[in-house]
Design a protein around this motif. Structure first.
Motif, PDB file in Angstrom:
ATOM      1  N   ASP A  35       1.997 -70.294  -2.871  1.00 19.24           N
ATOM      2  CA  ASP A  35       3.427 -70.553  -3.027  1.00 19.24           C
ATOM      3  C   ASP A  35       3.671 -71.927  -3.651  1.00 19.24           C
ATOM      4  O   ASP A  35       4.557 -72.094  -4.473  1.00 19.24           O
ATOM      5  CB  ASP A  35       4.140 -70.470  -1.678  1.00 19.24           C
ATOM      6  CG  ASP A  35       4.243 -69.046  -1.156  1.00 19.24           C
ATOM      7  OD1 ASP A  35       4.031 -68.107  -1.958  1.00 19.24           O
ATOM      8  OD2 ASP A  35       4.527 -68.885   0.041  1.00 19.24           O
ATOM      9  N   GLU A  36       2.852 -72.918  -3.247  1.00 15.30           N
ATOM     10  CA  GLU A  36       3.004 -74.269  -3.783  1.00 15.30           C
ATOM     11  C   GLU A  36       2.696 -74.319  -5.282  1.00 15.30           C
ATOM     12  O   GLU A  36       3.413 -74.957  -6.054  1.00 15.30           O
ATOM     13  CB  GLU A  36       2.102 -75.258  -3.038  1.00 15.30           C
ATOM     14  CG  GLU A  36       2.489 -75.482  -1.592  1.00 15.30           C
ATOM     15  CD  GLU A  36       1.993 -74.372  -0.663  1.00 15.30           C
ATOM     16  OE1 GLU A  36       1.051 -73.621  -1.042  1.00 15.30           O
ATOM     17  OE2 GLU A  36       2.575 -74.228   0.417  1.00 15.30           O
ATOM     18  N   GLU A  39       5.555 -72.581  -7.109  1.00 14.73           N
ATOM     19  CA  GLU A  39       6.739 -73.447  -7.097  1.00 14.73           C
ATOM     20  C   GLU A  39       6.601 -74.564  -8.135  1.00 14.73           C
ATOM     21  O   GLU A  39       7.538 -74.840  -8.888  1.00 14.73           O
ATOM     22  CB  GLU A  39       6.937 -74.068  -5.718  1.00 14.73           C
ATOM     23  CG  GLU A  39       8.086 -75.060  -5.675  1.00 14.73           C
ATOM     24  CD  GLU A  39       8.145 -75.826  -4.380  1.00 14.73           C
ATOM     25  OE1 GLU A  39       9.259 -76.253  -4.019  1.00 14.73           O
ATOM     26  OE2 GLU A  39       7.108 -76.036  -3.735  1.00 14.73           O
ATOM     27  N   THR A  40       5.426 -75.166  -8.211  1.00 10.78           N
ATOM     28  CA  THR A  40       5.176 -76.218  -9.200  1.00 10.78           C
ATOM     29  C   THR A  40       5.348 -75.678 -10.610  1.00 10.78           C
ATOM     30  O   THR A  40       6.001 -76.304 -11.451  1.00 10.78           O
ATOM     31  CB  THR A  40       3.754 -76.797  -9.020  1.00 10.78           C
ATOM     32  OG1 THR A  40       3.660 -77.370  -7.719  1.00 10.78           O
ATOM     33  CG2 THR A  40       3.447 -77.853 -10.060  1.00 10.78           C
ATOM     34  N   PHE A  43       9.353 -74.664 -11.122  1.00 12.65           N
ATOM     35  CA  PHE A  43      10.446 -75.637 -11.023  1.00 12.65           C
ATOM     36  C   PHE A  43      10.135 -77.054 -11.491  1.00 12.65           C
ATOM     37  O   PHE A  43      11.042 -77.767 -11.895  1.00 12.65           O
ATOM     38  CB  PHE A  43      10.942 -75.715  -9.577  1.00 12.65           C
ATOM     39  CG  PHE A  43      11.512 -74.431  -9.072  1.00 12.65           C
ATOM     40  CD1 PHE A  43      12.684 -73.907  -9.593  1.00 12.65           C
ATOM     41  CD2 PHE A  43      10.876 -73.732  -8.073  1.00 12.65           C
ATOM     42  CE1 PHE A  43      13.203 -72.717  -9.133  1.00 12.65           C
ATOM     43  CE2 PHE A  43      11.390 -72.537  -7.598  1.00 12.65           C
ATOM     44  CZ  PHE A  43      12.559 -72.032  -8.131  1.00 12.65           C
TER      45      PHE A  43
END
Length: 109
Positions: A35-36, A39-40, A43
Motif C-alpha cells: 500500500d505504501e 501510495e507513493t 500521489f
C-alpha cells in the motif's frame, strides 16, 4: 513562454500546442505492491526548484508523448527525447552537467 522541440516530428512547439503529463521516469507499482509503494507512486511527485524531467504530449501536432529536461526556475530547456526510455539519455545529462555543474538527480521512485 515555454517552447519545446518535439523529438518525433521536429516541430518547435509553444506550450499552448502541448499538454503536460507530469513527472517522467516514475517506477510504476502493480497489483503485488505494498500500500505504501502504491501510495507513493500514485500521489507523491517531485516538485523541484531547478532541473526536472517531465512528460509532454504534442497535442496540436503529431500527438505523441515525449520527455523534456528543463529548469523549473528559468524555463531553460536542456533537451527533449523519446518517452520510450526509462532514464534520460547521456547527451541530455551531459547538457545539464555543462550548464548546471554540481546538480544532483534523485533516482527513480
Amino acid at each position: 513562454m515555454l517552447s519545446l522541440r518535439c523529438p518525433y516530428c521536429g516541430v518547435e512547439a509553444e506550450e499552448t500546442e502541448l499538454a503536460p503529463g507530469g513527472e517522467a521516469h516514475l517506477v510504476r507499482q502493480g497489483p503485488g505492491s505494498s500500500d505504501e509503494d502504491f501510495e507513493t507512486y500514485l500521489f507523491l511527485r517531485e516538485n523541484p526548484k531547478g532541473v526536472h524531467f517531465e512528460r509532454w504530449r504534442h497535442a496540436h501536432g503529431c500527438g505523441k508523448w515525449f520527455h523534456a529536461a528543463r529548469c523549473t526556475v528559468t524555463l531553460e530547456v536542456f533537451g527533449t527525447y523519446s518517452a520510450q526510455v526509462s532514464a534520460p539519455p547521456e547527451d541530455i545529462l551531459a547538457a545539464i552537467d555543462a550548464r548546471r555543474p554540481g546538480w544532483r538527480r534523485e533516482g527513480p521512485r
